[in-house]
Design an enzyme around this catalytic site. Structure first.
Site, PDB file in Angstrom:
ATOM      1  N   TYR A  14      47.000   1.829  64.880  1.00 55.52           N
ATOM      2  CA  TYR A  14      46.572   0.774  65.675  1.00 55.52           C
ATOM      3  C   TYR A  14      46.377  -0.123  65.471  1.00 55.52           C
ATOM      4  O   TYR A  14      44.917  -0.847  64.924  1.00 55.52           O
ATOM      5  CB  TYR A  14      44.706   1.793  65.560  1.00 55.52           C
ATOM      6  N   GLY A  15      46.735  -1.159  64.520  1.00 56.62           N
ATOM      7  CA  GLY A  15      46.735  -2.023  64.247  1.00 56.62           C
ATOM      8  C   GLY A  15      46.707  -3.061  65.642  1.00 56.62           C
ATOM      9  O   GLY A  15      46.442  -3.121  67.166  1.00 56.62           O
ATOM     10  N   SER A  16      47.112  -4.730  65.151  1.00 54.83           N
ATOM     11  CA  SER A  16      47.396  -5.885  66.070  1.00 54.83           C
ATOM     12  C   SER A  16      48.037  -5.398  67.663  1.00 54.83           C
ATOM     13  O   SER A  16      47.694  -5.142  68.872  1.00 54.83           O
ATOM     14  CB  SER A  16      48.464  -6.716  65.528  1.00 54.83           C
ATOM     15  N   HIS A  32      59.732  -3.046  67.368  1.00 56.94           N
ATOM     16  CA  HIS A  32      60.560  -3.827  66.658  1.00 56.94           C
ATOM     17  C   HIS A  32      61.994  -3.095  65.766  1.00 56.94           C
ATOM     18  O   HIS A  32      61.904  -1.710  66.307  1.00 56.94           O
ATOM     19  CB  HIS A  32      60.218  -4.375  66.117  1.00 56.94           C
ATOM     20  N   SER A  41      42.790   5.967  56.898  1.00 56.96           N
ATOM     21  CA  SER A  41      43.099   4.761  58.007  1.00 56.96           C
ATOM     22  C   SER A  41      41.454   4.642  58.039  1.00 56.96           C
ATOM     23  O   SER A  41      40.220   5.724  58.753  1.00 56.96           O
ATOM     24  CB  SER A  41      43.693   5.421  59.301  1.00 56.96           C
ATOM     25  N   GLN A  43      57.563   1.970  57.859  1.00 55.75           N
ATOM     26  CA  GLN A  43      57.669   3.256  58.818  1.00 55.75           C
ATOM     27  C   GLN A  43      58.859   4.510  58.875  1.00 55.75           C
ATOM     28  O   GLN A  43      58.967   5.324  58.911  1.00 55.75           O
ATOM     29  CB  GLN A  43      59.247   2.616  60.010  1.00 55.75           C
ATOM     30  N   GLU A  55      48.810 -35.991  61.034  1.00 57.05           N
ATOM     31  CA  GLU A  55      49.918 -36.658  62.096  1.00 57.05           C
ATOM     32  C   GLU A  55      51.016 -35.132  61.662  1.00 57.05           C
ATOM     33  O   GLU A  55      51.433 -34.947  63.007  1.00 57.05           O
ATOM     34  CB  GLU A  55      50.186 -37.473  60.911  1.00 57.05           C
TER      35      GLU A  55
END
Length: 349
Positions: free
Chosen positions: A26-28, A109, A52, A87, A228
């Protein structure tokens, strides 16, 4: 020939009807997937360890929160959104034995599949839905009626329905509103790692630091050098994002455009391109993955040293001081980078 994009019209809106979905993490990304799927009418539960800190946030949104093993056992679709490095252990300890014949196992991913960290059982479908944007954007665009493009892949099709169900999941998080591109686990993983290392993170950060150091070493004010080579970077990237390189060049001065043509190739020359090919080769043959896996197994000592060293770079101190004066910027500070009263940064990790 242009690659085909898949949209809502290409999906079966009912393909996952009646299929319980477990979002592990339940992260990003996890919070966005869970909430978007719920708002799309799916039966969602979140899998989190009992210790958690994210359990409170998920429960506050009205989501059912179970342990990863319990959530996976209930579900027909299991999306693993834990960090790559966590994982393998999570899969082996909680998820593998909870999977049932015909389940759909999803990733955002391809790292752990591409490099053999996870070996799913033969009776399950294995696929990927990878949004090309951070979780907060996946969630925000969904609530606005839009979505974030996704990369989709099927690694193992045990049921013959893996692709249709993967499209259904992508629709549930809003991906097919924006368009989805079909790829493979290998292609997504290798291009993602290369993009991060050679351009988006490694390339740009090294280029910015080198530009800053060059100006400061030549006697220019550090604050001016920051403006810059760092501050204006967002302006240029936004123009590229909106209309590609040609729109960026149209929008800047002719002087800047001419400098782009004559000086850019001196920075990214044949030697740079050869280095990029070497980086890609290390990714393709698994050398980078093995180095990162070993680094995590050995306590991340090199990783933490690299992080601490870069946080001490003068660019970071100068930038933090300047951003603190920009009331309109909504400046952010990474954990461990708080500015002390004497102007020096704490680098506790």
């Amino acid at each position: 020939m242009a690659a085909r994009m898949y949209y809502d019209a290409d999906t079966d809106a009912e393909i996952l009807s009646g299929s319980p979905i477990a979002v592990i993490g339940y992260g990003s990304q996890g919070h966005a997937h869970a909430l978007n799927l719920r708002d799309s009418g799916h039966d969602v539960r979140v899998g989190l360890p009992e210790t958690s800190k994210s359990r409170v946030a998920a429960e506050a949104e009205g989501l059912r929160v179970l342990t990863p093993g319990e959530a996976a056992a209930e579900a027909a679709v299991v999306m693993i959104l834990a960090p790559d490095t966590a994982q393998k252990a999570l899969f082996e300890s909680e998820i593998r034995d909870a999977l049932q014949q015909g389940d759909l196992l999803l990733f955002a991913h391809g790292f752990t599949i591409r490099f053999g960290q996870i070996a799913p059982p033969p009776g399950v479908d294995v696929a990927m839905v990878a949004p090309k944007g951070p979780g907060h954007l996946v969630r925000r665009t969904f609530t606005e009626g839009a979505g974030v493009p996704c990369l989709l892949a099927v690694e193992q099709d045990a049921t013959g329905t893996a692709w249709q169900r993967t499209l259904g999941y992508a629709r549930g998080i809003g991906g097919t509103r924006a368009g989805c591109l079909r790829t493979t686990f290998a292609e997504e993983t290798e291009t993602d790692l290369f993009g991060e290392q050679a351009v988006l993170c490694g390339g740009i950060s090294s280029l910015v630091k080198a530009g800053f150091d060059t100006l400061v070493d030549a006697g220019y004010q550090p604050e001016l050098a920051y403006f810059e080579v760092m501050h204006e970077l967002k302006l240029i990237v936004d123009l590229m994002y909106q209309g590609g390189l040609s729109y960026m060049r149209y929008s800047v001065s002719d002087t800047a455009e001419f400098g782009d043509y004559v000086s850019g190739p001196k920075v990214v020359d044949d030697r740079t391109r050869a280095t990029m090919r070497g980086i890609l080769a290390d990714i393709q043959d698994g050398s980078f993955a093995q180095r990162w896996i070993t680094e995590n197994e050995n306590g991340r000592s090199d990783f933490l040293e690299y992080r601490d060293e870069d946080r001490r770079h003068p660019l970071e101190r100068v930038g933090a001081d300047l951003r603190a004066r920009m009331s309109w910027l909504d400046a952010k500070t990474a954990p461990g980078m708080e500015t002390a009263a004497d102007g020096q940064q704490k680098t506790t990790i």
